[in-house]
Design a protein around this motif. Structure first.
Motif, PDB file in Angstrom:
ATOM      1  N   THR A   3       0.844  -1.196   0.000  1.00  0.00           N
ATOM      2  CA  THR A   3       0.000   0.000   0.000  1.00  0.00           C
ATOM      3  C   THR A   3       0.874   1.238   0.000  1.00  0.00           C
ATOM      4  O   THR A   3       1.981   1.225   0.520  1.00  0.00           O
ATOM      5  CB  THR A   3      -0.935   0.031   1.223  1.00  0.00           C
ATOM      6  OG1 THR A   3      -1.719   1.205   1.152  1.00  0.00           O
ATOM      7  CG2 THR A   3      -0.152   0.025   2.526  1.00  0.00           C
ATOM      8  N   HIS A   4       0.417   2.278  -0.607  1.00  0.00           N
ATOM      9  CA  HIS A   4       1.209   3.496  -0.723  1.00  0.00           C
ATOM     10  C   HIS A   4       0.307   4.705  -0.587  1.00  0.00           C
ATOM     11  O   HIS A   4      -0.722   4.810  -1.243  1.00  0.00           O
ATOM     12  CB  HIS A   4       1.921   3.574  -2.074  1.00  0.00           C
ATOM     13  CG  HIS A   4       2.969   2.536  -2.239  1.00  0.00           C
ATOM     14  ND1 HIS A   4       4.228   2.650  -1.707  1.00  0.00           N
ATOM     15  CD2 HIS A   4       2.929   1.339  -2.866  1.00  0.00           C
ATOM     16  CE1 HIS A   4       4.939   1.582  -2.021  1.00  0.00           C
ATOM     17  NE2 HIS A   4       4.164   0.769  -2.715  1.00  0.00           N
ATOM     18  N   LEU A  64       8.248  -0.833 -11.578  1.00  0.00           N
ATOM     19  CA  LEU A  64       7.647  -1.311 -10.330  1.00  0.00           C
ATOM     20  C   LEU A  64       6.687  -2.483 -10.537  1.00  0.00           C
ATOM     21  O   LEU A  64       6.308  -3.145  -9.568  1.00  0.00           O
ATOM     22  CB  LEU A  64       6.895  -0.164  -9.643  1.00  0.00           C
ATOM     23  CG  LEU A  64       7.768   0.953  -9.050  1.00  0.00           C
ATOM     24  CD1 LEU A  64       6.896   2.091  -8.545  1.00  0.00           C
ATOM     25  CD2 LEU A  64       8.654   0.410  -7.925  1.00  0.00           C
ATOM     26  N   THR A  65       6.278  -2.719 -11.774  1.00  0.00           N
ATOM     27  CA  THR A  65       5.373  -3.853 -12.000  1.00  0.00           C
ATOM     28  C   THR A  65       6.124  -5.168 -11.829  1.00  0.00           C
ATOM     29  O   THR A  65       7.331  -5.244 -12.056  1.00  0.00           O
ATOM     30  CB  THR A  65       4.762  -3.797 -13.415  1.00  0.00           C
ATOM     31  OG1 THR A  65       5.807  -3.862 -14.391  1.00  0.00           O
ATOM     32  CG2 THR A  65       3.949  -2.545 -13.619  1.00  0.00           C
ATOM     33  N   VAL A  78       0.323  -1.428 -10.546  1.00  0.00           N
ATOM     34  CA  VAL A  78       1.347  -0.851  -9.684  1.00  0.00           C
ATOM     35  C   VAL A  78       0.655   0.130  -8.747  1.00  0.00           C
ATOM     36  O   VAL A  78      -0.201   0.906  -9.156  1.00  0.00           O
ATOM     37  CB  VAL A  78       2.458  -0.156 -10.501  1.00  0.00           C
ATOM     38  CG1 VAL A  78       1.902   0.923 -11.395  1.00  0.00           C
ATOM     39  CG2 VAL A  78       3.526   0.417  -9.594  1.00  0.00           C
ATOM     40  N   ALA A  79       1.004   0.021  -7.460  1.00  0.00           N
ATOM     41  CA  ALA A  79       0.384   0.887  -6.455  1.00  0.00           C
ATOM     42  C   ALA A  79       1.452   1.768  -5.836  1.00  0.00           C
ATOM     43  O   ALA A  79       2.319   1.301  -5.100  1.00  0.00           O
ATOM     44  CB  ALA A  79      -0.291   0.037  -5.370  1.00  0.00           C
ATOM     45  N   LEU A 140      -2.603   1.797 -10.628  1.00  0.00           N
ATOM     46  CA  LEU A 140      -2.414   2.156 -12.033  1.00  0.00           C
ATOM     47  C   LEU A 140      -2.227   0.879 -12.830  1.00  0.00           C
ATOM     48  O   LEU A 140      -1.333   0.082 -12.543  1.00  0.00           O
ATOM     49  CB  LEU A 140      -1.201   3.085 -12.181  1.00  0.00           C
ATOM     50  CG  LEU A 140      -1.311   4.391 -11.372  1.00  0.00           C
ATOM     51  CD1 LEU A 140       0.043   5.089 -11.285  1.00  0.00           C
ATOM     52  CD2 LEU A 140      -2.342   5.320 -12.021  1.00  0.00           C
ATOM     53  N   ASP A 141      -3.069   0.682 -13.827  1.00  0.00           N
ATOM     54  CA  ASP A 141      -3.150  -0.575 -14.569  1.00  0.00           C
ATOM     55  C   ASP A 141      -2.522  -0.405 -15.966  1.00  0.00           C
ATOM     56  O   ASP A 141      -2.915   0.465 -16.740  1.00  0.00           O
ATOM     57  CB  ASP A 141      -4.633  -0.970 -14.690  1.00  0.00           C
ATOM     58  CG  ASP A 141      -4.803  -2.350 -15.295  1.00  0.00           C
ATOM     59  OD1 ASP A 141      -3.794  -2.979 -15.673  1.00  0.00           O
ATOM     60  OD2 ASP A 141      -5.973  -2.787 -15.408  1.00  0.00           O
TER      61      ASP A 141
END
Length: 418
Positions: A3-4, A64-65, A78-79, A140-141
């Protein structure tokens, strides 16, 4: 749980965002990989107008993915919070928000918002050194980019080709401008009016037209300037010949018989064996550097051109592979060869005036064939030809005398290549 950050501001939807959302919900998921999409995005980014901070944000997000999340049965999510991204790129949060919006509207990302706007990912148990599947995630997808992988590749290829054409046009502009400057100096020396060509050249350079159009116009000016200088040279030579003929009427008998053997006279005009070229290209000694000589069996049938009827563009293409590779060109027609003569001339530092003289002494085709053969020999055996420009001029002189067997040199190069 991953979580971010803080809650994201809810945003106003645009038509482009809706398209990205539809791509993200597509059922027929395209099979691809993280590395494949990353490479496609890198090449297509300039075509999509993605640069600067936006490109930096994209690079961080795709990094980051998780690679396994790009499989067909998963979502490449990516969160990360806007604040954290702002720290990474050293920009304000507002700038990051604008960059994300641009990526979404470009059809690369899709927003996958939680009810509160927070971005987080819950995964299954960590096993065998790998992260578990995403059980619940918001952020974000990258699914739109995955669905458009083939389109992105094509965009990247088209942009790269376009960029290549523009770069080549810019190089051509530089070459033609330099050549026209040199020809202007030559025109002044010969008393040729070069004013119109210089004025048009300046107008072209100052115009707001595209580089391809400028290159095309300058190419036409170069052809016009070449024709102007060659025509002036031919006119001067014609005037000299007429003056020389008028001065020969000394009252000698028309039926005067010359007992000198014409064959011997012809042989005396040949360059002596053992000639070589010095740094200026003139000179004499070392004939093994020159293209092979064709024995003259009948001086009365001696041709001014080097056996061009025995030379095809296919032979030239097969014999000059290293030159074509160096220039990134392929010869399929005589037009292709003529189009690269300016590059070939620059490769050996041959002046525009020397090239014009070579064309006027032989022909455009013969001079171009001799030039590319000279360069091919220089590339293959650089230590044997100290002055390629001088070597070329000497070969032109041999061609005029009918002593150049260019076809033998070309066949020899083909055999060595094989």
């Amino acid at each position: 749980m991953q979580t971010h950050g803080a809650t994201a501001n809810f945003r106003k939807l645009t038509p482009q965002m809706i398209v990205s959302q539809q791509l993200a919900m597509a059922k027929n998921v395209v099979k691809t990989t993280k590395s494949e999409v990353a490479l496609a995005l890198k090449k297509a980014a300039p075509a999509l107008g993605i640069e600067g901070t936006t490109y930096h944000v994209l690079d961080i997000l795709i990094g980051l993915t998780v690679a396994d999340d790009w499989m067909q049965e998963r979502k490449p999510l990516v969160a990360i919070s806007n604040e954290k991204l702002a720290e990474y790129v050293c920009r304000s949060t507002r700038t990051v928000i604008r960059s994300l919006k641009k990526l979404v509207e470009a059809g690369i990302l899709a927003y996958k918002d939680s009810p509160t706007g927070r971005r987080y990912i819950h995964r299954s148990e960590f096993r065998n050194g790998k992260l578990g599947k995403i059980e619940r995630g918001y952020g974000l997808d990258f699914s739109p980019a995955r669905q458009r992988i083939h389109e992105l590749k094509e965009l990247g290829e088209v942009f790269a080709e376009r960029l290549k054409v523009e770069k080549e046009a810019k190089r051509a502009i530089t070459r033609f401008v330099r050549a026209l400057d040199d020809m202007s100096v030559l025109a002044d020396q010969q008393g040729v009016d070069f004013t119109d060509i210089k004025e048009v050249t300046q107008e072209v350079l100052e115009a707001s037209s595209g580089v391809e159009y400028k290159a095309e116009v300058l190419s036409g000016l170069y052809e016009e300037a070449t024709h102007l200088l060659v025509s002036n040279r031919d006119s001067q030579c014609s005037d000299k010949e007429q003056m020389s003929s008028a001065g020969d009427t000394d009252g000698s008998s028309y039926n005067h018989t010359n007992t000198q053997d014409p064959n011997n006279s012809s042989n005396e005009r040949r360059a002596p064996n053992g000639a070589h070229f010095n740094q200026s290209g003139s000179g004499i000694a070392g004939s093994n550097l020159a293209l092979e000589k064709e024995p003259i069996r009948n001086s009365q049938t001696k041709s001014l051109l080097p056996q061009m009827d025995q030379i095809s563009i296919g032979l030239i293409s097969s014999a000059t592979t290293q030159t074509q590779e160096t220039l990134g060109s392929t010869l399929t027609s005589w037009h292709d060869l003529l189009m690269i003569t300016e590059d070939l001339r620059l490769m050996i530092g041959l002046s525009p005036s020397a090239w014009i003289q070579a064309e006027s002494k032989t022909s455009r085709y013969a001079a171009a064939a001799i030039l590319i053969t000279t360069i091919e020999k220089t590339l293959r055996e650089p230590m044997t030809i100290s002055s390629p420009a001088g070597y070329f001029r000497a070969c032109i002189d041999r061609a005029v005398e009918g002593q150049l067997a260019l076809h033998r040199s070309l066949f020899g190069l083909v055999e060595k290549e094989g």
